[in-house]
Design an enzyme around this catalytic site. Structure first.
Site, PDB file in Angstrom:
ATOM      1  N   MET A   1      10.065  27.273  -3.544  1.00 12.65           N
ATOM      2  CA  MET A   1      10.599  26.397  -2.507  1.00 12.65           C
ATOM      3  C   MET A   1      11.668  27.161  -1.745  1.00 12.65           C
ATOM      4  SD  MET A   1      12.482  22.686  -2.556  1.00 12.65           S
ATOM      5  CE  MET A   1      10.972  21.770  -2.403  1.00 12.65           C
TER       6      MET A   1
ATOM      7  N   ILE B   1      14.128  26.554   1.763  1.00 15.13           N
ATOM      8  CA  ILE B   1      14.598  25.905   2.985  1.00 15.13           C
ATOM      9  C   ILE B   1      15.419  26.952   3.730  1.00 15.13           C
ATOM     10  CG2 ILE B   1      15.934  24.032   4.005  1.00 15.13           C
ATOM     11  CD1 ILE B   1      13.444  23.089   2.518  1.00 15.13           C
TER      12      ILE B   1
ATOM     13  N   GLN C   1      19.579  23.986   5.835  1.00 14.99           N
ATOM     14  CA  GLN C   1      20.066  23.538   4.535  1.00 14.99           C
ATOM     15  C   GLN C   1      21.162  22.486   4.707  1.00 14.99           C
ATOM     16  OE1 GLN C   1      21.126  27.101   2.347  1.00 14.99           O
ATOM     17  NE2 GLN C   1      19.013  27.846   2.309  1.00 14.99           N
TER      18      GLN C   1
ATOM     19  N   LEU D   1      20.651  19.356   4.743  1.00 22.77           N
ATOM     20  CA  LEU D   1      20.138  18.229   5.523  1.00 22.77           C
ATOM     21  C   LEU D   1      19.253  17.318   4.680  1.00 22.77           C
ATOM     22  CD1 LEU D   1      19.118  20.063   8.842  1.00 22.77           C
ATOM     23  CD2 LEU D   1      21.166  18.678   8.452  1.00 22.77           C
TER      24      LEU D   1
ATOM     25  N   ALA E   1      15.048  19.542   1.216  1.00 24.73           N
ATOM     26  CA  ALA E   1      14.417  19.865  -0.069  1.00 24.73           C
ATOM     27  C   ALA E   1      14.029  18.591  -0.812  1.00 24.73           C
ATOM     28  CB  ALA E   1      15.362  20.718  -0.915  1.00 24.73           C
ATOM     29  N   THR E   2      14.919  17.617  -0.798  1.00 25.10           N
ATOM     30  CA  THR E   2      14.615  16.338  -1.452  1.00 25.10           C
ATOM     31  C   THR E   2      13.402  15.675  -0.818  1.00 25.10           C
ATOM     32  OG1 THR E   2      16.950  15.999  -2.023  1.00 25.10           O
ATOM     33  CG2 THR E   2      15.532  14.055  -2.016  1.00 25.10           C
TER      34      THR E   2
ATOM     35  N   GLU F   1       7.374  25.437 -12.063  1.00 25.66           N
ATOM     36  CA  GLU F   1       7.372  26.764 -12.668  1.00 25.66           C
ATOM     37  C   GLU F   1       8.784  27.345 -12.727  1.00 25.66           C
ATOM     38  OE1 GLU F   1       5.763  31.268 -11.624  1.00 25.66           O
ATOM     39  OE2 GLU F   1       4.757  29.534 -10.751  1.00 25.66           O
TER      40      GLU F   1
END
Length: 445
Positions: free
Chosen positions: A269, A271, A276, A278, A281-282, A304
Site C-alpha cells: 500500500m 499513498i 497523506q 487525508l 489509506a483508510t 502480508e
C-alpha cells in the site's frame, strides 16, 4: 533553526564517517599504480567532505499538474529513505549545491530525471575524482524506457495529460474537505492486469515504493493472481475541465483456496506524500474489504507482513466494522471472547480468527471502565493470558520432552525465568494497550 542546522551537520558528519570511500579507494589504487601515494595528497581527502551530500535532503520530488508547477518549490517533497537507491549511507558524492529533480506528471506519471549543481568534484580535483552519476544510479531502479532526461520532451507528455483516464472499473468514491472549504473528490478503481497500457502505468507508479517503503521490491506483473486498486483525485484544471491525479495504490494477491475459493492477501500500500493525512489509506482498505466481502468464494482477507502503522490502520477499520455486528455489542463483549464472534466476523467481514481476537481485545478495552479496578484488572489478565500462551506452550513442550528423558538444558537456558517473563509480559502488554488506546481515540473522533 539553529537546532535543525546542528542536526543536519551532525548527520552529515556521521554519514561522512560511514561513507564507504569507494571514490577515495579508486583514486588511491589509480595513484598507486602510477606513482607512490603521497601522504600529503591523501591528507587532503578530508577537504572533500563538502562534496558528500545527504540524499534525503537533495532529492526533490514533484507531481506536476501544469507547467507552472515546474518552478513551484512549495510542491517539493523529499524521500523518506534512499538506501535502496544510493546504498546504506544514503549519500551522493561529488557535488555542491546539488538538486536532484524527480518529476512525475500527476496523472499518467511520466518521469523526468535531472540534476542541477553549483560545482562538481571532477573539476576541483583536476579529474582525479569523479562525482556520482546520479541520473544513471536512479535509472537503474526504473523500468526500461519510462523516464526522460530532456525537460522539453517531458513537458510534451504534460500537454497530453488532460486526456489521461483511470484504468479499470470504478468501485468507490468519496470526498474530503480542502483548505479553501471546497470538497476534493477521490475515486478508486480496480484494474485489469491484462491491459498492457495499465501495466506500463503501474510500472511507473510502483517506483515510489523504493523511496518510501523499507525493504520494498517490485511485484511480478506477469503473475495473473495480482489484483490492483488505484486511487485518483478527480479535479478541475485551469480550463474548468476534469482531470485525474494519481494518489496511491494497493496490490492484493489472490491465493487459491480449496476447492474453488480464494484468500486475498493485501500486499503493498502506498499513498503518495502530497495525499497523506487525508484518510485515503483508510478509505482504500475499506473499499477493498467491501469489494471482497461481496464475493461468496472469498474465505478471508489477510495482510502480508504488515508494518506497525498498517496494523493499526487495519485494527481501526476492522473495529469500526465489527462494532456494528451483534456478537460485538457491549452486552456480548463483556462476556468474553466467543466462537460466535469468529463465525460472524468471518462470514460477514471475511476476517481471520487471529484478527478477530485482536479486534475483540480492542473493543473490550473500548467498553471497559478503566476507573473500575476490578473491571480493568480482568481485562488486563485476559490480554496477558493471550500474550503468554506461547511461553506456556514452550514450557509444556519442555516438560513433555523431559518425560521422554530428552536433554532440555540448552533449550531451558534460552527461555527467561518466571521473573524475567513477568517483566517481559508487562512490557508487551503496555505496547498493546498503547496501540489499542490510539485506535480507540480514532474511533471516538
Amino acid at each position: 533553526m539553529k537546532k535543525r542546522a546542528r542536526r543536519r551537520l551532525t548527520r552529515k558528519r556521521l554519514i561522512f564517517r560511514r561513507y564507504n570511500y569507494n571514490h577515495i579507494l579508486r583514486l588511491s589504487i589509480r595513484l598507486a599504480k602510477s606513482r607512490p601515494v603521497k601522504r600529503a595528497k591523501m591528507a587532503q581527502i578530508q577537504e572533500y567532505q563538502e562534496y558528500l551530500l545527504d540524499a534525503l535532503e537533495v532529492v526533490d520530488f514533484k507531481l506536476i499538474r501544469d507547467k507552472a508547477d515546474i518552478n513551484n518549490d512549495a510542491m517539493i517533497f523529499h524521500p523518506a529513505m534512499a538506501h535502496q537507491i544510493f546504498g546504506e549511507t544514503e549519500t551522493i558524492f561529488g557535488y555542491q549545491d546539488l538538486h536532484v529533480r524527480v518529476l512525475y506528471t500527476a496523472g499518467p506519471l511520466h518521469i523526468y530525471l535531472g540534476v542541477e549543481y553549483g560545482s562538481r568534484v571532477n573539476e576541483v580535483s583536476g579529474g582525479e575524482m569523479n562525482a556520482d552519476d546520479v541520473v544513471a544510479t536512479i535509472a537503474q531502479s526504473l523500468p526500461d524506457g519510462c523516464y526522460f532526461i530532456n525537460l522539453e520532451e517531458f513537458l510534451k507528455t504534460l500537454d497530453k495529460a488532460d486526456k489521461f483516464q483511470p484504468f479499470g472499473e470504478k468501485i468507490g468514491e468519496y470526498t474530503r474537505p480542502s483548505d479553501d472549504g471546497s470538497e476534493r473528490l477521490f475515486e478508486i478503481y480496480q484494474c485489469d492486469y491484462k491491459v498492457q497500457s495499465f501495466l506500463k502505468f503501474f510500472a511507473r507508479l510502483q517506483t515510489f515504493i523504493l523511496w518510501f517503503v523499507d525493504a520494498a521490491s517490485y511485484i511480478d506483473t506477469d503473475d495473473a493472481q495480482w489484483c490492483y486498486f488505484v486511487c485518483y483525485e478527480k479535479y478541475k484544471n485551469g480550463d474548468g475541465q476534469y482531470q485525474y491525479a494519481t494518489a496511491g495504490y494497493t496490490t492484493v494477491y489472490e491465493y487459491y483456496a480449496y476447492p474453488q475459493n480464494k484468500r486475498p492477501r493485501i500486499s503493498q500500500m502506498m499513498i503518495l506524500p502530497p495525499f497523506q493525512k487525508l484518510g485515503l489509506a483508510t478509505q482504500l482498505v475499506e473499499t477493498i474489504y467491501k469489494y471482497y466481502q461481496s464475493q461468496k468464494n472469498v474465505v478471508d482477507i489477510t495482510v502480508e507482513d504488515p508494518s506497525e502503522d498498517f496494523q493499526r490502520l487495519r485494527n481501526f477499520v476492522d473495529a469500526r466494522f465489527c462494532k456494528e455486528l451483534k456478537s460485538f455489542s457491549r452486552a456480548e463483549i463483556v462476556n468474553g471472547f466467543s466462537k460466535e464472534m469468529v463465525r460472524e466476523a468471518r462470514e460477514t467481514l471475511k476476517l481471520n480468527p487471529r484478527q478477530v481476537r485482536k479486534v475483540y481485545e480492542l473493543l473490550r478495552l473500548y467498553y471497559t471502565n478503566v476507573s473500575d479496578d476490578k473491571e480493568y484488572r480482568n481485562y488486563r489478565l485476559e490480554v496477558k493470558k493471550r500474550l503468554n500462551a506461547v511461553y506456556y506452550k514452550q514450557l509444556k513442550d519442555l516438560k513433555k520432552m523431559e518425560r521422554h528423558k530428552m536433554d532440555t538444558e540448552m533449550m531451558r537456558a534460552q527461555l527467561p525465568n518466571m521473573k524475567q517473563r513477568m517483566e517481559q509480559l508487562q512490557e508487551e502488554y503496555a505496547v498493546v494497550e498503547k496501540d489499542y488506546k490510539s485506535t480507540i481515540a480514532k474511533l471516538n473522533a
